[in-house]
Design a protein around this motif. Structure first.
Motif, PDB file in Angstrom:
ATOM      1  N   ARG A  54       0.862  -1.171   0.000  1.00 45.60           N
ATOM      2  CA  ARG A  54       0.000   0.000   0.000  1.00 45.60           C
ATOM      3  C   ARG A  54       0.901   1.225   0.000  1.00 45.60           C
ATOM      4  NH1 ARG A  54      -0.182  -1.524   5.435  1.00 45.60           N
ATOM      5  NH2 ARG A  54       0.270   0.160   6.860  1.00 45.60           N
ATOM      6  N   ARG A  55       0.409   2.255  -0.572  1.00 48.77           N
ATOM      7  CA  ARG A  55       1.185   3.490  -0.630  1.00 48.77           C
ATOM      8  C   ARG A  55       0.244   4.639  -0.338  1.00 48.77           C
ATOM      9  NH1 ARG A  55       3.914   3.508  -5.770  1.00 48.77           N
ATOM     10  NH2 ARG A  55       5.681   2.618  -4.696  1.00 48.77           N
ATOM     11  N   SER A  56       0.580   5.401   0.693  1.00 54.76           N
ATOM     12  CA  SER A  56      -0.192   6.607   0.980  1.00 54.76           C
ATOM     13  C   SER A  56       0.776   7.667   1.504  1.00 54.76           C
ATOM     14  CB  SER A  56      -1.300   6.336   2.001  1.00 54.76           C
ATOM     15  OG  SER A  56      -0.763   6.115   3.271  1.00 54.76           O
ATOM     16  N   ASN A  58       0.682  11.315   3.681  1.00 58.35           N
ATOM     17  CA  ASN A  58      -0.071  12.269   4.477  1.00 58.35           C
ATOM     18  C   ASN A  58       0.885  13.354   4.958  1.00 58.35           C
ATOM     19  OD1 ASN A  58      -1.923  13.615   6.077  1.00 58.35           O
ATOM     20  ND2 ASN A  58      -1.512  12.300   7.833  1.00 58.35           N
ATOM     21  N   SER A  65      -3.929   9.474   9.815  1.00 57.26           N
ATOM     22  CA  SER A  65      -3.167   8.346  10.359  1.00 57.26           C
ATOM     23  C   SER A  65      -3.129   8.341  11.876  1.00 57.26           C
ATOM     24  CB  SER A  65      -1.736   8.379   9.831  1.00 57.26           C
ATOM     25  OG  SER A  65      -1.073   9.508  10.358  1.00 57.26           O
ATOM     26  N   TYR A 119       7.233   4.691   1.422  1.00 56.54           N
ATOM     27  CA  TYR A 119       6.506   5.181   0.255  1.00 56.54           C
ATOM     28  C   TYR A 119       7.077   4.577  -1.027  1.00 56.54           C
ATOM     29  CZ  TYR A 119       4.102   8.266  -2.958  1.00 56.54           C
ATOM     30  OH  TYR A 119       3.308   8.753  -3.959  1.00 56.54           O
ATOM     31  N   ASP A 125       2.487   3.447   5.265  1.00 57.71           N
ATOM     32  CA  ASP A 125       1.958   4.797   5.130  1.00 57.71           C
ATOM     33  C   ASP A 125       3.064   5.802   5.430  1.00 57.71           C
ATOM     34  OD1 ASP A 125      -0.638   3.752   4.718  1.00 57.71           O
ATOM     35  OD2 ASP A 125      -0.850   3.468   6.875  1.00 57.71           O
ATOM     36  N   THR A 126       3.289   6.703   4.513  1.00 60.70           N
ATOM     37  CA  THR A 126       4.254   7.771   4.722  1.00 60.70           C
ATOM     38  C   THR A 126       3.497   8.936   5.334  1.00 60.70           C
ATOM     39  OG1 THR A 126       5.557   7.012   2.856  1.00 60.70           O
ATOM     40  CG2 THR A 126       5.907   9.281   3.569  1.00 60.70           C
ATOM     41  N   ASP A 127       3.961   9.363   6.514  1.00 60.99           N
ATOM     42  CA  ASP A 127       3.150  10.291   7.288  1.00 60.99           C
ATOM     43  C   ASP A 127       4.043  11.289   8.028  1.00 60.99           C
ATOM     44  OD1 ASP A 127       1.293  11.507   8.943  1.00 60.99           O
ATOM     45  OD2 ASP A 127       0.347   9.635   9.523  1.00 60.99           O
TER      46      ASP A 127
END
Length: 183
Positions: A54-56, A58, A65, A119, A125-127
Motif C-alpha cells: 500500500r502506498r499513501s 499524508n 493516520s 513510500y 503509510d508515509t506520514d
C-alpha cells in the motif's frame, strides 16, 4: 593573603573501551529491530511484504493516520514517540560532545529515510505525524540521557547499558519467538 586554587574540572568524555563497544552493539541491535518493525512490519519472509503493499502520503500532521473513529489515537502517537527515545539516548551517549543540531540530524534522517522507503517500496503509510513523533521521541531520549548524566555522572553509562541490554534481550525474545514458531 592566601589565594585559593580552584581545580579545573576535566571535561567529561563519552564512554570508552568495552562500555562504548557495548553501547555501539546495543545501538546497532536497536536500529536493526526498528528497521524490521518499521519497514518490514515484522515480516518473516519477503512474501509477506506483498500483503502489505500500500502506498499513501499524508503531509497534514495528526490527521487521518493519527485518528481512530474520528478521535486522536493517543496510544499510536505514544508508541511512535517512545520508539525513538532510545535513539536519542544512544546518539547522546555515543556523541556527547556533538552539538544539539548534529545529534538531532541522525534522528530526523533515519525517521525520514524510513518514511521515504515506506513510500518508495509501497510497504506502509508515509506520514508527517510519524516524522514529528519520532523527532520528539529522539529529543526526549536526548533529554533523558542528559538528566541521568547530571544526576549519576559516568555511572549513567553503566545503568543505561544495563537497562538497554535487558530491553534489547527482551525485544529479541518477544519478536524472535514468533519467527521461531513460524518456521
Amino acid at each position: 593573603m592566601r589565594k585559593s586554587k580552584k581545580r579545573a574540572r576535566k571535561p567529561v568524555k563519552p564512554p570508552q573501551g568495552p562500555s562504548k563497544n557495548l553501547t555501539r552493539l546495543l545501538f546497532a541491535a536497536y536500529l536493526l529491530i526498528m528497521t524490521w518493525v518499521v519497514l518490514l512490519n515484522r515480516a518473516t519472509d519477503f512474501g509477506q511484504l506483498a500483503e502489505l503493499e500500500r502506498r499513501s502520503l499524508n503531509l497534514i500532521p495528526f490527521s487521518a493516520s493519527a485518528t481512530a473513529n474520528g478521535k486522536i489515537d493517543l496510544p499510536e502517537i505514544a508508541w511512535k514517540v517512545a520508539a525513538f527515545v532510545p535513539f536519542g539516548v544512544y546518539i547522546t551517549m555515543l556523541h556527547k560532545s556533538w552539538s544539539f543540531p548534529k545529534k538531532l540530524l541522525p534522528i530526523v534522517g533515519v525517521s525520514l529515510t524510513y518514511e521515504v522507503l515506506q513510500y518508495g517500496f509501497a510497504i506502509g503509510d508515509t506520514d508527517i505525524t510519524d516524522l514529528l513523533c519520532n523527532m520528539l521521541g529522539g529529543l526526549l531520549g536526548m533529554g533523558i540521557f542528559l538528566l541521568l548524566w547530571a544526576i549519576l555522572g559516568r555511572r549513567a553509562l553503566h545503568w543505561i547499558n544495563a537497562a538497554a541490554s535487558v530491553g534489547t534481550g527482551t525485544a529479541i525474545l518477544i519478536l524472535g519467538v514468533p519467527i521461531l514458531l513460524h518456521r
